[in-house]
Design an enzyme around this catalytic site. Sequence first.
Site, PDB file in Angstrom:
ATOM      1  N   SER A 172       0.806  -1.228   0.000  1.00  0.00           N
ATOM      2  CA  SER A 172       0.000   0.000   0.000  1.00  0.00           C
ATOM      3  C   SER A 172       0.833   1.269   0.000  1.00  0.00           C
ATOM      4  CB  SER A 172      -0.959  -0.040   1.184  1.00  0.00           C
ATOM      5  OG  SER A 172      -1.701  -1.205   1.101  1.00  0.00           O
ATOM      6  N   ARG A 187       7.319   6.212  -4.676  1.00  0.00           N
ATOM      7  CA  ARG A 187       7.818   6.934  -3.496  1.00  0.00           C
ATOM      8  C   ARG A 187       7.242   6.263  -2.258  1.00  0.00           C
ATOM      9  NH1 ARG A 187       4.038   9.655  -6.094  1.00  0.00           N
ATOM     10  NH2 ARG A 187       2.052   9.767  -5.021  1.00  0.00           N
ATOM     11  N   ASP A 225      -3.985  -1.593  -1.210  1.00  0.00           N
ATOM     12  CA  ASP A 225      -5.052  -1.941  -0.254  1.00  0.00           C
ATOM     13  C   ASP A 225      -6.435  -1.474  -0.705  1.00  0.00           C
ATOM     14  OD1 ASP A 225      -4.332   0.688   0.224  1.00  0.00           O
ATOM     15  OD2 ASP A 225      -4.145   0.501   2.391  1.00  0.00           O
TER      16      ASP A 225
HETATM   17  C1  BGC Z   1      -0.452   5.105  -0.030  1.00  0.00           C
HETATM   18  C2  BGC Z   1      -1.544   4.340  -0.747  1.00  0.00           C
HETATM   19  C3  BGC Z   1      -2.375   3.585   0.245  1.00  0.00           C
HETATM   20  C4  BGC Z   1      -2.862   4.501   1.348  1.00  0.00           C
HETATM   21  C5  BGC Z   1      -3.700   3.783   2.396  1.00  0.00           C
HETATM   22  C6  BGC Z   1      -1.013   5.925   1.110  1.00  0.00           C
HETATM   23  O1  BGC Z   1       0.028   6.509   1.841  1.00  0.00           O
HETATM   24  O2  BGC Z   1       0.218   5.947  -0.931  1.00  0.00           O
HETATM   25  O3  BGC Z   1      -1.000   3.476  -1.720  1.00  0.00           O
HETATM   26  O4  BGC Z   1      -3.472   3.010  -0.436  1.00  0.00           O
HETATM   27  O5  BGC Z   1      -1.758   5.103   1.991  1.00  0.00           O
HETATM   28  O6  BGC Z   1      -3.007   2.758   2.996  1.00  0.00           O
END
Ligand code: BGC
Length: 491
Positions: A172, A187, A225
Amino acid sequence: MGKATVVVGCAVAVAVGLAAAVVVRRRMKKEGKWGKAMGILKEFEEKCATPVAKLKQVADAMTVEMHAGLASEGKSPIWVFYLQHSDEEGVYYALDLGGTNFRVLRVQLGGKGVGLVNQEFTEASIPPNLMTGTSDALFEYIAAELAKFVAQEGPEYKLPPGRQRELGFTFSFPVMQTSITSGTLLRWTKGFSIDDVVGQDVVAQLSKAMQKLGLDMCVSALVNDTVGTLAGGRYNNKDVVAAVILGTGSNAAYVERAQAIPKWHGPSKSGDMVINMEWGNFRSSHLPLTDYDHAMDAEGLNPGDQIYEKMISGMYLGEIIRRVLLRMAVETAIFGDTVPPKLKEPFVLRTPDTSAMHHDASSDLKVVDNKLKEVLEISNTSLRVRKIIVELCNIVATRGARLAAAGILGVLKKMGRDTLKDGDQQKTVIAMDGGLYEHYTEFSKCLENTLEELLGEDVFKSIVIEHANDGSGIGAALLAASHSKYLEDQS
Ligand code: BGC
């Protein structure tokens, strides 16, 4: 009255007068400081204001960004294939990495019409040093935890002979997905910072670590996620068309028609795609940013990135409040003449703490008092200081929740679900997950009320926000099953 008595009387009167003057001056000074503290609070409140007109501008800007993202290469949102099967069979694993804890999940799917037969999971935390260490250290640690869990697989989980175990990998963080089983990290977010993973294929990194440990398992699906939550939600309810995560970080995914994606040139069997928006990285001049937000961003691990996330997600709400309190402590001495040292520590005040303070229903704000002692080592606060703290929690949570509602409105607009068509009975179900939404009641209540305010009562009735408890883990296992390499062999 004799002369001496008169002199003494005068002296006493002068002394009393002087003492009174000192008290009055002190009180005025205190009141002056108090006034200043209230001034800081008032100014902050004004800068955080989110009137409906502003929220609508934010929603429109979000919709514009979504169109732009679907058109231009190399820009979020990012596509993935859509879940096409619901009749898979066998044992599948999921690994969920997205914060300071990660989960490993095992499911047994029973095939057509049977669905989920068994499921088990385990959770482990990532040691803080691994969050900023090296790629090998992180992935080898995760692979080792996964191997331990696989070793406990019971006989009720049936792996067809000759098959390798398959894994849905929920990762995630922002990834440029190059196929269902590969994607490069763009990133880090949420406090992770491991330079040698950026630009690398995260599936390759995990596979290398699994191989090193002799774990015979392959990644069949790499998912975010939000995508896992959407897939898991849709498995149970076909009306689920979007997923939102409000936890440590924040993001959303939704179902889009393949034809509406100019940058998508590949085949799509079902005609539908899931779009991972990475909305945390959204920014707009309409966002009510304050000096505290700017300073937190500039001093953080990823300056300039994830601006929307930094206003609405669990990792940051407590930190914004800490910054306002620190200014009050320095400029108005609300905690006494010395600034409490703990208050100077970034991220010491976590959102679960501010949530507990915000929900304090006791008349003397006992919870606030305890949290101040326990977390910030501040004792002997007056009730009015504690009230200020509750008010700060309210301002920051309200701004976050209302902005999150505006983001949802933006997504609904893009899907054409922000209005009712004649005779339309269709429900729009949004699968929602994340600790912030789940545990911070004032936040979730405010989000839902704001959505109703923005959509109007009738449209709001067609929207269902469904709490998806660990939808993302099950969704990732389902995606692994529906993209199983053995299915491809058969087709
Ligand atoms: C990430 C996402 C993720 C979200 C929730 C963010 O910081 O960039 O990819 O879905 O957090 O977990």
